[in-house]
Structure formats: structure tokens, C-alpha cells
Design a protein around this motif. Structure first.
Motif, short mmCIF file in Angstrom:
data_model
loop_
_atom_site.label_atom_id
_atom_site.label_comp_id
_atom_site.label_asym_id
_atom_site.label_seq_id
_atom_site.Cartn_x
_atom_site.Cartn_y
_atom_site.Cartn_z
N VAL A 3 0.86 -1.19 0.00
CA VAL A 3 0.00 0.00 0.00
C VAL A 3 0.89 1.24 0.00
N ILE A 4 0.79 2.02 -1.06
CA ILE A 4 1.59 3.23 -1.22
C ILE A 4 0.68 4.45 -1.07
N PHE A 5 1.14 5.42 -0.30
CA PHE A 5 0.35 6.62 -0.03
C PHE A 5 0.98 7.85 -0.66
N ASP A 6 0.12 8.75 -1.09
CA ASP A 6 0.53 10.13 -1.32
C ASP A 6 0.80 10.73 0.06
N LEU A 7 1.48 11.87 0.11
CA LEU A 7 1.80 12.49 1.40
C LEU A 7 0.86 13.66 1.71
N ASP A 8 0.98 14.74 0.94
CA ASP A 8 0.26 15.97 1.25
C ASP A 8 -1.24 15.84 0.97
N ASP A 9 -2.04 16.22 1.94
CA ASP A 9 -3.51 16.17 1.88
C ASP A 9 -4.04 14.75 1.81
N THR A 10 -3.19 13.78 2.08
CA THR A 10 -3.63 12.39 2.20
C THR A 10 -3.31 11.87 3.59
N LEU A 11 -2.04 11.88 3.97
CA LEU A 11 -1.66 11.44 5.31
C LEU A 11 -1.78 12.55 6.35
N TYR A 12 -1.79 13.80 5.90
CA TYR A 12 -2.00 14.95 6.78
C TYR A 12 -2.48 16.09 5.90
N ALA A 13 -2.96 17.18 6.50
CA ALA A 13 -3.45 18.33 5.74
C ALA A 13 -2.28 19.27 5.42
N GLU A 14 -2.05 19.50 4.14
CA GLU A 14 -0.90 20.31 3.74
C GLU A 14 -0.97 21.74 4.28
N MET A 15 -2.17 22.26 4.51
CA MET A 15 -2.27 23.61 5.07
C MET A 15 -1.63 23.69 6.45
N GLU A 16 -1.51 22.57 7.15
CA GLU A 16 -0.80 22.58 8.43
C GLU A 16 0.67 22.88 8.21
N PHE A 17 1.24 22.34 7.16
CA PHE A 17 2.62 22.67 6.80
C PHE A 17 2.74 24.14 6.43
N VAL A 18 1.78 24.63 5.64
CA VAL A 18 1.79 26.03 5.22
C VAL A 18 1.74 26.95 6.43
N ARG A 19 0.86 26.67 7.38
CA ARG A 19 0.76 27.52 8.56
C ARG A 19 2.01 27.42 9.43
N SER A 20 2.63 26.25 9.45
CA SER A 20 3.91 26.11 10.16
C SER A 20 4.96 27.02 9.55
N ALA A 21 4.98 27.09 8.21
CA ALA A 21 5.93 27.97 7.53
C ALA A 21 5.64 29.43 7.85
N TYR A 22 4.36 29.80 7.90
CA TYR A 22 4.00 31.18 8.26
C TYR A 22 4.55 31.53 9.65
N ARG A 23 4.40 30.61 10.59
CA ARG A 23 4.88 30.87 11.95
C ARG A 23 6.40 31.03 11.97
N GLU A 24 7.09 30.23 11.15
CA GLU A 24 8.55 30.34 11.08
C GLU A 24 8.96 31.67 10.46
N ILE A 25 8.26 32.09 9.43
CA ILE A 25 8.54 33.40 8.82
C ILE A 25 8.33 34.52 9.84
N ALA A 26 7.25 34.43 10.61
CA ALA A 26 6.96 35.45 11.62
C ALA A 26 8.02 35.46 12.72
N ARG A 27 8.53 34.30 13.10
CA ARG A 27 9.59 34.26 14.10
C ARG A 27 10.85 34.95 13.62
N LYS A 28 11.12 34.80 12.33
CA LYS A 28 12.35 35.38 11.78
C LYS A 28 12.20 36.85 11.41
#
Length: 212
Positions: A3-28
Motif C-alpha cells: 500500500v503506497i500513499f501520497d503524502l500531502d492532503d492524504t496522510l496529513y493536511a498540507e495547510m498545516e505545513f503552510v501555517r507552520s511555515a508562516y509561523r517560522e517566517i513570523a519568528r524570523k
């Protein structure tokens, strides 16, 4: 079964990654940037809201180690499938560092066989080319059965259908935040998945995925 899975928006919601990046940008670059980025309707508009050069933002977005978690549905399904004796892997498009960071942050190495993880930048071709699917079949053998689970009808199921795999689409796995359309009317009938599920846990009821 393999069983092979896609990653983004299949095993987790890709917008969570996007929001994580926003937080990192804001920290910097300043906490005041976070609100407008979170309110923006797309990553492009979020970047524009900062007033900073895109060349400064993209490396943070792509290279940061994301603050993301595996949803319980994914965790339960992967653990159950592995315990049943199925071989698990990933075929995903994207940059090596970005996707590897996601895989590590989600703790997917405990479920996936390393030789069955394929990232487009690492193998030199995207998933729709079919090369990674063919390589999985070379590694696992002709007598094996295969399934691909993804979310994007524009490209996820084309090679699997061609090669005789069971193809499954997770509908609205990102709870309305899927980055790509799931409008099946936009793709040819032969490129659509063989079936759809509303939750990855439904895979556990498939006859083909019962305990080996």
C-alpha cells in the motif's frame, strides 16, 4: 499487499505545513506578519502581505522543519496495516528536503519501508510519469497486489490505473482545505480512482487489506 500513499492532503493536511511555515517566517521577520498571512486566501497572497522579497521567504517555507502532527486517522490506519503484515510506502512529488522534513516530523519512518519512499526530486521524475510505481513493482514482485491512496484526481491515479493497481481517493481529507481540486469532472474517466473513502480508517474494512 503493498500500500503506497501520497503524502500531502492524504496522510496529513498540507495547510498545516503552510501555517507552520508562516509561523517560522513570523519568528524570523516579526510576529506582526503572522495575522495577515493566516488571513490570506493563498500562500502567494500570504507572502505578498509581508512586503518582503519572495526570495527571502521561499527558503524558509521550503526548508524549515515543520510543526505538524499525524492525524489519528492516519496513525491508526498505518499502524493497523503494518500490524496486519502489509508493506507500506510513499510516492510524493516535491523537493527532497521539504518532503523528508515532513516525513520525519510526522514520524512516518516507523511505518514506511525506506526503499518504498519515492520523492520526485530524488528520483528525477514526477509521480504521473509512472516510474516510481513501476519501481515499487520491481522491488515487491509480480505476484504482489498493489494499492495507491491519494487525493488529487488530476495526477494521483493515472499510473496506478495503467498498471492495474487498486486506486483509492481520500475525499476532503484536509477538511475543506485541500490545495488541489477534487472535481472529478475535470479528469478523464480512465484517470479517476477505482473507489473513494471519507476517512483512511475505511481502508481497514477493504477485503484486500484484511490480515494476511
Amino acid at each position: 499487499m503493498t500500500v503506497i500513499f501520497d503524502l500531502d492532503d492524504t496522510l496529513y493536511a498540507e495547510m498545516e505545513f503552510v501555517r507552520s511555515a508562516y509561523r517560522e517566517i513570523a519568528r524570523k521577520h516579526g510576529r506582526e506578519l503572522l495575522g495577515p498571512m493566516l488571513d490570506a486566501p493563498s500562500p502567494r497572497e500570504a507572502f505578498d502581505s509581508t512586503g518582503l522579497p519572495i526570495g527571502e521567504l521561499l527558503p524558509i517555507y521550503r526548508n524549515h522543519f515543520p510543526d505538524i502532527r499525524l492525524p489519528w486517522q492516519s496513525l491508526y490506519t498505518l499502524a493497523s496495516l503494518k500490524n496486519r503484515g502489509h508493506r507500506l510506502g510513499i510516492i510524493t512529488d516535491g523537493r527532497s528536503l521539504t518532503q523528508r522534513n515532513k516525513i520525519r516530523a510526522l514520524g512516518l519512518e516507523r511505518f514506511m519501508e525506506e526503499e518504498l519512499i519515492f520523492i520526485s526530486e530524488e528520483v528525477g521524475c514526477d509521480k504521473i510519469s509512472g516510474w516510481s510505481f513501476e519501481r515499487v513493482m520491481e522491488l515487491c514482485g509480480e505476484g504482489e497486489r498493489y494499492m495507491y491512496v491519494g487525493d488529487n484526481p488530476m495526477k494521483d491515479f493515472v499510473p496506478g490505473n495503467r498498471l492495474g493497481w487498486e486506486t483509492v481517493c481520500l475525499i476532503n481529507g484536509a477538511k475543506g482545505e485541500n490545495l488541489f481540486s477534487q472535481d472529478f469532472s475535470l479528469v478523464a474517466k480512465e484517470n479517476r480512482p477505482k473507489c473513494c473513502v471519507d476517512s483512511l480508517t475505511q481502508l481497514l474494512g477493504f477485503d484486500s487489506l484484511k490480515k494476511l
